[in-house]
Write an enzyme that holds these catalytic residues in place. Structure first.
Site, PDB file in Angstrom:
ATOM      1  N   ASP A  49       4.165   3.866 -16.467  1.00 26.02           N
ATOM      2  CA  ASP A  49       2.726   3.657 -16.351  1.00 26.02           C
ATOM      3  C   ASP A  49       2.401   2.202 -16.725  1.00 26.02           C
ATOM      4  O   ASP A  49       3.096   1.595 -17.550  1.00 26.02           O
ATOM      5  CB  ASP A  49       2.010   4.623 -17.313  1.00 26.02           C
ATOM      6  CG  ASP A  49       0.538   4.689 -17.021  1.00 26.02           C
ATOM      7  OD1 ASP A  49       0.123   5.612 -16.290  1.00 26.02           O
ATOM      8  OD2 ASP A  49      -0.215   3.799 -17.503  1.00 26.02           O
ATOM      9  N   GLY A  71      -2.380   0.954  -9.204  1.00 23.45           N
ATOM     10  CA  GLY A  71      -3.714   1.175  -9.766  1.00 23.45           C
ATOM     11  C   GLY A  71      -4.410   2.279  -9.006  1.00 23.45           C
ATOM     12  O   GLY A  71      -3.882   2.817  -8.024  1.00 23.45           O
ATOM     13  N   SER A 109      -9.739  -6.109  -3.266  1.00 19.94           N
ATOM     14  CA  SER A 109     -10.289  -5.184  -2.257  1.00 19.94           C
ATOM     15  C   SER A 109     -11.597  -5.710  -1.689  1.00 19.94           C
ATOM     16  O   SER A 109     -12.353  -6.431  -2.366  1.00 19.94           O
ATOM     17  CB  SER A 109     -10.530  -3.821  -2.903  1.00 19.94           C
ATOM     18  OG  SER A 109     -11.264  -2.982  -2.038  1.00 19.94           O
ATOM     19  N   HIS A 111     -14.029  -4.069  -1.591  1.00 21.30           N
ATOM     20  CA  HIS A 111     -15.113  -3.458  -2.376  1.00 21.30           C
ATOM     21  C   HIS A 111     -15.619  -4.370  -3.500  1.00 21.30           C
ATOM     22  O   HIS A 111     -16.607  -4.046  -4.145  1.00 21.30           O
ATOM     23  CB  HIS A 111     -14.689  -2.074  -2.858  1.00 21.30           C
ATOM     24  CG  HIS A 111     -14.461  -1.164  -1.681  1.00 21.30           C
ATOM     25  ND1 HIS A 111     -15.497  -0.663  -0.930  1.00 21.30           N
ATOM     26  CD2 HIS A 111     -13.319  -0.764  -1.077  1.00 21.30           C
ATOM     27  CE1 HIS A 111     -15.005   0.037   0.091  1.00 21.30           C
ATOM     28  NE2 HIS A 111     -13.679  -0.010   0.017  1.00 21.30           N
ATOM     29  N   TYR A 138     -14.577   0.938  -9.176  1.00 23.34           N
ATOM     30  CA  TYR A 138     -13.332   0.461  -8.558  1.00 23.34           C
ATOM     31  C   TYR A 138     -13.477  -1.000  -8.098  1.00 23.34           C
ATOM     32  O   TYR A 138     -12.646  -1.856  -8.418  1.00 23.34           O
ATOM     33  CB  TYR A 138     -12.978   1.391  -7.391  1.00 23.34           C
ATOM     34  CG  TYR A 138     -11.939   0.848  -6.452  1.00 23.34           C
ATOM     35  CD1 TYR A 138     -10.617   0.709  -6.864  1.00 23.34           C
ATOM     36  CD2 TYR A 138     -12.265   0.482  -5.144  1.00 23.34           C
ATOM     37  CE1 TYR A 138      -9.659   0.208  -6.001  1.00 23.34           C
ATOM     38  CE2 TYR A 138     -11.318  -0.016  -4.280  1.00 23.34           C
ATOM     39  CZ  TYR A 138     -10.018  -0.154  -4.712  1.00 23.34           C
ATOM     40  OH  TYR A 138      -9.068  -0.659  -3.858  1.00 23.34           O
ATOM     41  N   ARG A 176     -15.758   1.754  11.298  1.00 24.30           N
ATOM     42  CA  ARG A 176     -15.819   0.644  10.321  1.00 24.30           C
ATOM     43  C   ARG A 176     -14.481  -0.072  10.203  1.00 24.30           C
ATOM     44  O   ARG A 176     -14.411  -1.306  10.146  1.00 24.30           O
ATOM     45  CB  ARG A 176     -16.263   1.203   8.963  1.00 24.30           C
ATOM     46  CG  ARG A 176     -16.096   0.243   7.803  1.00 24.30           C
ATOM     47  CD  ARG A 176     -16.604   0.858   6.494  1.00 24.30           C
ATOM     48  NE  ARG A 176     -16.198   0.083   5.360  1.00 24.30           N
ATOM     49  CZ  ARG A 176     -15.060   0.267   4.680  1.00 24.30           C
ATOM     50  NH1 ARG A 176     -14.206   1.225   5.032  1.00 24.30           N
ATOM     51  NH2 ARG A 176     -14.763  -0.490   3.642  1.00 24.30           N
TER      52      ARG A 176
HETATM   53  P1  NAI Z   1      -2.310   4.227  -3.362  1.00 21.85           P
HETATM   54  O1  NAI Z   1      -3.303   4.982  -4.184  1.00 21.85           O
HETATM   55  O2  NAI Z   1      -1.690   4.913  -2.189  1.00 21.85           O
HETATM   56  O3  NAI Z   1      -1.124   3.712  -4.286  1.00 21.85           O
HETATM   57  C1  NAI Z   1      -1.324   3.232  -5.584  1.00 21.85           C
HETATM   58  C2  NAI Z   1      -0.073   3.483  -6.386  1.00 21.85           C
HETATM   59  O4  NAI Z   1      -0.281   3.017  -7.715  1.00 21.85           O
HETATM   60  C3  NAI Z   1       0.290   4.977  -6.476  1.00 21.85           C
HETATM   61  O5  NAI Z   1       1.634   5.186  -6.075  1.00 21.85           O
HETATM   62  C4  NAI Z   1       0.092   5.304  -7.930  1.00 21.85           C
HETATM   63  O6  NAI Z   1       1.022   6.272  -8.422  1.00 21.85           O
HETATM   64  C5  NAI Z   1       0.281   3.956  -8.601  1.00 21.85           C
HETATM   65  N1  NAI Z   1      -0.446   3.891  -9.875  1.00 21.85           N
HETATM   66  C6  NAI Z   1      -1.737   4.203 -10.102  1.00 21.85           C
HETATM   67  N2  NAI Z   1      -2.041   4.065 -11.397  1.00 21.85           N
HETATM   68  C7  NAI Z   1      -0.897   3.653 -12.006  1.00 21.85           C
HETATM   69  C8  NAI Z   1      -0.574   3.359 -13.350  1.00 21.85           C
HETATM   70  N3  NAI Z   1      -1.477   3.458 -14.327  1.00 21.85           N
HETATM   71  N4  NAI Z   1       0.685   2.984 -13.632  1.00 21.85           N
HETATM   72  C9  NAI Z   1       1.619   2.887 -12.635  1.00 21.85           C
HETATM   73  N5  NAI Z   1       1.363   3.169 -11.349  1.00 21.85           N
HETATM   74  C10 NAI Z   1       0.120   3.542 -11.043  1.00 21.85           C
HETATM   75  O7  NAI Z   1      -3.030   2.875  -2.899  1.00 21.85           O
HETATM   76  P2  NAI Z   1      -2.665   1.940  -1.673  1.00 21.85           P
HETATM   77  O8  NAI Z   1      -3.497   2.304  -0.520  1.00 21.85           O
HETATM   78  O9  NAI Z   1      -1.200   1.873  -1.525  1.00 21.85           O
HETATM   79  O10 NAI Z   1      -3.209   0.542  -2.217  1.00 21.85           O
HETATM   80  C11 NAI Z   1      -2.380  -0.323  -2.957  1.00 21.85           C
HETATM   81  C12 NAI Z   1      -3.250  -1.338  -3.686  1.00 21.85           C
HETATM   82  O11 NAI Z   1      -4.008  -2.080  -2.746  1.00 21.85           O
HETATM   83  C13 NAI Z   1      -4.250  -0.718  -4.660  1.00 21.85           C
HETATM   84  O12 NAI Z   1      -4.381  -1.559  -5.771  1.00 21.85           O
HETATM   85  C14 NAI Z   1      -5.544  -0.694  -3.869  1.00 21.85           C
HETATM   86  O13 NAI Z   1      -6.662  -0.757  -4.712  1.00 21.85           O
HETATM   87  C15 NAI Z   1      -5.389  -1.955  -3.023  1.00 21.85           C
HETATM   88  N6  NAI Z   1      -6.109  -1.850  -1.764  1.00 21.85           N
HETATM   89  C16 NAI Z   1      -5.628  -1.042  -0.774  1.00 21.85           C
HETATM   90  C17 NAI Z   1      -6.297  -0.937   0.421  1.00 21.85           C
HETATM   91  C18 NAI Z   1      -5.749  -0.136   1.547  1.00 21.85           C
HETATM   92  O14 NAI Z   1      -6.366  -0.140   2.603  1.00 21.85           O
HETATM   93  N7  NAI Z   1      -4.620   0.544   1.409  1.00 21.85           N
HETATM   94  C19 NAI Z   1      -7.570  -1.635   0.631  1.00 21.85           C
HETATM   95  C20 NAI Z   1      -7.995  -2.470  -0.479  1.00 21.85           C
HETATM   96  C21 NAI Z   1      -7.264  -2.566  -1.624  1.00 21.85           C
HETATM   97  C1  15L Z   2      -9.896   0.247  -0.543  1.00 25.39           C
HETATM   98  O1  15L Z   2     -10.057  -0.589  -1.428  1.00 25.39           O
HETATM   99  C2  15L Z   2      -9.079   1.459  -0.750  1.00 25.39           C
HETATM  100  O2  15L Z   2      -8.008   1.235  -1.647  1.00 25.39           O
HETATM  101  C3  15L Z   2      -8.530   2.016   0.553  1.00 25.39           C
HETATM  102  O3  15L Z   2      -8.022   3.321   0.312  1.00 25.39           O
HETATM  103  C4  15L Z   2      -9.613   2.077   1.622  1.00 25.39           C
HETATM  104  O4  15L Z   2     -10.585   2.981   1.243  1.00 25.39           O
HETATM  105  C5  15L Z   2     -10.219   0.691   1.813  1.00 25.39           C
HETATM  106  O5  15L Z   2     -10.633   0.104   0.596  1.00 25.39           O
HETATM  107  C6  15L Z   2     -11.433   0.684   2.750  1.00 25.39           C
HETATM  108  O6  15L Z   2     -12.445   0.097   2.405  1.00 25.39           O
HETATM  109  O7  15L Z   2     -11.309   1.235   3.845  1.00 25.39           O
END
Ligand code: NAI
Ligand code: 15L
Length: 269
Positions: A49, A71, A109, A111, A138, A176
């Protein structure tokens, strides 16, 4: 700075992490994986973690750079966001500082600027210096992460590229997303540019493909050497037929952050 070879990838079990585990090694990186969840087929991945500072110290030892994806990636109660995204990101930067890691790519992000009205018609693209208008706890945590990164550059000389990612998924699934989609292949291109560009100091960029319906200015990403190759437009006709065009009168369509602005899901405590 010599090109980074060994890179710590946090959040390696997540959606983007899983995609990048496939897409980044062909660029020549050796990835060290970390997530709170075990990763099937990756016995050497570190299961820890972000609150575990000893594990982070161990994880960053000997790496050239960090891609920090771990995260909570959606809206959640503030206390959970505080621990995972705010304190967790601080712990990553502290571990980097102690170990002398010089470059971090931070997954920010869209956001952070979620309450920015989306461009309509001939409106200009949203510039990088548009005021930050987070749409959720977030989004606030990502704004904190950007400021934390700027602070670690000014105070400790750790460089960061903060990528305000749009939607990085295999395909766009909403109208979107046609404007903010980042294809996984372009995501890998942008991460590679962010890891290898010289003298980035603290740099913020928007992260998306070269979408026909793009809402924001990609010039700071291009300045890193990023050349997006993809465009969401081939998905447009089908998504618009199914969901309709974005409507100015619909509050879910008024702002860049979409439904995060109007109906943020609060997870059970
Ligand atoms: P996700 O939710 O699929 O993956 C996040 C990973 O972080 C998970 O595997 C989770 O187990 C791990 N995690 C969460 N809290 C943790 C902790 N306290 N300690 C260790 N591991 C932890 O998210 P995704 O889609 O892969 O996004 C990756 C990153 O990119 C995130 O930070 C997200 O906010 C950011 N992001 C993603 C977007 C997208 O479209 N996928 C858009 C904007 C930002
Ligand atoms: C984010 O920041 C989220 O991590 C991702 O899951 C999507 O929701 C993305 O923004 C979005 O705005 O589509």
């Amino acid at each position: 700075m010599p090109a980074p070879r060994t890179v710590l990838l946090t959040g390696a079990a997540g959606g983007m992490g899983t995609l990048m585990r496939e897409l980044l090694p062909p660029y020549g990186y050796q990835l060290r994986l970390l997530d709170q969840l075990p990763i099937e087929g990756e016995p050497e991945a570190i299961t820890a973690d972000l609150s575990d500072r000893d594990a982070l110290r161990e994880a960053v030892r000997g790496v050239d750079a960090i891609i920090h994806l771990a995260g909570i990636s959606l809206e959640a109660p503030f206390e959970k966001i505080l621990r995972a995204n705010i304190e967790g990101t601080y712990n990553v930067y502290e571990a980097a500082r102690e170990a002398g890691v010089r470059r971090i790519v931070f997954a920010s992000s869209n956001h952070v600027v979620g309450f920015t009205p989306r461009p309509v018609g001939d409106d200009p693209l949203i510039p990088l210096d548009t005021p930050r208008r987070p749409d959720t706890y977030y989004g606030l945590s990502k704004a904190f992460g950007e400021d934390l990164a700027a602070f670690y550059w000014d105070k400790h000389g750790i460089e960061t590229v903060a990528i305000r990612i749009g939607s990085c998924f295999p395909e766009p699934t909403t109208v979107r997303m046609l404007s903010i989609w980042m294809s996984p292949a372009d995501g890998a291109r942008l991460l590679h540019a962010a890891l290898t560009a010289e003298n980035v100091g603290f740099t913020t960029v928007y992260g998306s493909s070269a979408n026909t319906r793009l809402w924001w200015d990609l010039s700071s990403a291009r300045a890193l050497g990023y050349e997006p190759q993809d465009d969401s437009e081939p998905y447009a006709a089908k998504l618009i037929a199914e969901q309709g065009e974005l409507e100015p009168g619909n509050p879910d369509h008024a702002y860049l952050g979409g439904a995060f602005c109007t109906n943020p899901p609060i997870w059970p405590r």
